[in-house]
Design an enzyme around this catalytic site. Sequence first.
Site, PDB file in Angstrom:
ATOM      1  N   HIS A  47      -9.380   1.343   4.839  1.00  0.00           N
ATOM      2  CA  HIS A  47      -8.470   1.270   5.046  1.00  0.00           C
ATOM      3  C   HIS A  47      -8.974   2.574   6.763  1.00  0.00           C
ATOM      4  CE1 HIS A  47      -4.534   2.884   6.034  1.00  0.00           C
ATOM      5  NE2 HIS A  47      -3.930   1.328   5.461  1.00  0.00           N
ATOM      6  N   GLU A  50      -5.421  -4.737  11.141  1.00  0.00           N
ATOM      7  CA  GLU A  50      -4.877  -3.758  11.227  1.00  0.00           C
ATOM      8  C   GLU A  50      -5.420  -3.551  12.382  1.00  0.00           C
ATOM      9  OE1 GLU A  50      -2.187  -2.288   7.351  1.00  0.00           O
ATOM     10  OE2 GLU A  50      -4.357  -1.186   7.743  1.00  0.00           O
ATOM     11  N   ASN A  53       0.822  -0.864   0.023  1.00  0.00           N
ATOM     12  CA  ASN A  53       0.026   0.398   0.495  1.00  0.00           C
ATOM     13  C   ASN A  53       0.899   1.345   0.288  1.00  0.00           C
ATOM     14  OD1 ASN A  53      -2.250   2.086   0.057  1.00  0.00           O
ATOM     15  ND2 ASN A  53      -2.661   1.626   2.101  1.00  0.00           N
ATOM     16  N   TRP A  54       1.141   1.757  -1.702  1.00  0.00           N
ATOM     17  CA  TRP A  54       2.103   2.509  -1.372  1.00  0.00           C
ATOM     18  C   TRP A  54       0.982   4.164  -0.526  1.00  0.00           C
ATOM     19  CZ3 TRP A  54       4.389   2.243  -7.216  1.00  0.00           C
ATOM     20  CH2 TRP A  54       5.487   1.350  -7.079  1.00  0.00           C
TER      21      TRP A  54
HETATM   22  P1  PGA Z   1       2.380   1.179   7.962  1.00  0.00           P
HETATM   23  O1  PGA Z   1       1.410   0.880   6.778  1.00  0.00           O
HETATM   24  O2  PGA Z   1       2.990  -0.821   6.863  1.00  0.00           O
HETATM   25  O3  PGA Z   1       3.430   1.774   7.453  1.00  0.00           O
HETATM   26  O4  PGA Z   1       2.190   0.612   9.257  1.00  0.00           O
HETATM   27  C1  PGA Z   1       0.186  -0.439   6.559  1.00  0.00           C
HETATM   28  C2  PGA Z   1      -1.134   0.618   5.973  1.00  0.00           C
HETATM   29  O5  PGA Z   1      -1.388   1.124   6.790  1.00  0.00           O
HETATM   30  O6  PGA Z   1      -1.842  -0.319   5.288  1.00  0.00           O
END
Ligand code: PGA
Length: 258
Positions: free
Chosen positions: A97, A171, A10-11
């Site tokens: 997200h 997440e 995920n950029w």
């Molecule tokens: P991170 O981001 O790997 O920088 O913690 C993950 C995301 O927000 O999808």
Amino acid sequence: MNHKKIIAFNWKMNPGSLKQARALLNVANHAGLKSKNSRVVVFPPFEYVFSYDFWGHAAKITKGAQDCFWQARGPYTGQISPRSLKQAGISWVIIGHSEKRIHGNETNLQIAKKLKTAVRTGLQPLLCLGDDAFSHKQGIIRTKQCIRKQLHESLSLLSSADIKEIVFVYEPIWAISAVSHGKTDDPVHAARMVSYLKELLVKEFRFPDSRVLYGGSVNAKTVSKFLGFDDINGFLVGAASLKPDQVSGIIRAIENNS
Ligand code: PGA
């Protein structure tokens, strides 16, 4: 069911130039070509999503987008149609997200609408679910309640056939590198939450073969700590996905562990 591990890069709103973006994509493609056990999905910002110059011939990369709207066409200024994504050859889409929930005030009901349209357009949705720091501090019972509520509300408009098309991500918001100040999730806790999500999907949605990824500050060094847990079907990676050595390191670590 033995699926390949999913590595979702995920950029967010990076990088700043087409040249950098292509270089990064090439690294992921190159590392992906050597890997038999992973599926690499790249979610660039929208200026690249619709650019053939960007995607070129990255044969090993599955094309993703970071969001889509719940209507295909109509008077919706600034929205991205799932149909446009599909027509552009995009196959995966992130929905829900935490950064969209926080900065775009996205609700579980809106997420439910987006999921339904995405599935019915033939896109593969990646649904993000995660507890905030407040719930996390209150302990595992509160954390589970928070995830269960998000899950139920986010799936409220979907049929059981629709739900089976979704890939999930646990997440925890407090572990995302942009806000975590270096705090990371303990892999045992992460795996416990991933397993809990799978249990919920079996018991409450009759979905036995779900795939659940983990996201939150995963990098080439930490990824192997999560690989010992079979329930974790892959990773959603933000900050580390912008660094070429991390990209190849993560893909290599997964390959070596399989
Ligand atoms: P991170 O981001 O790997 O920088 O913690 C993950 C995301 O927000 O999808």
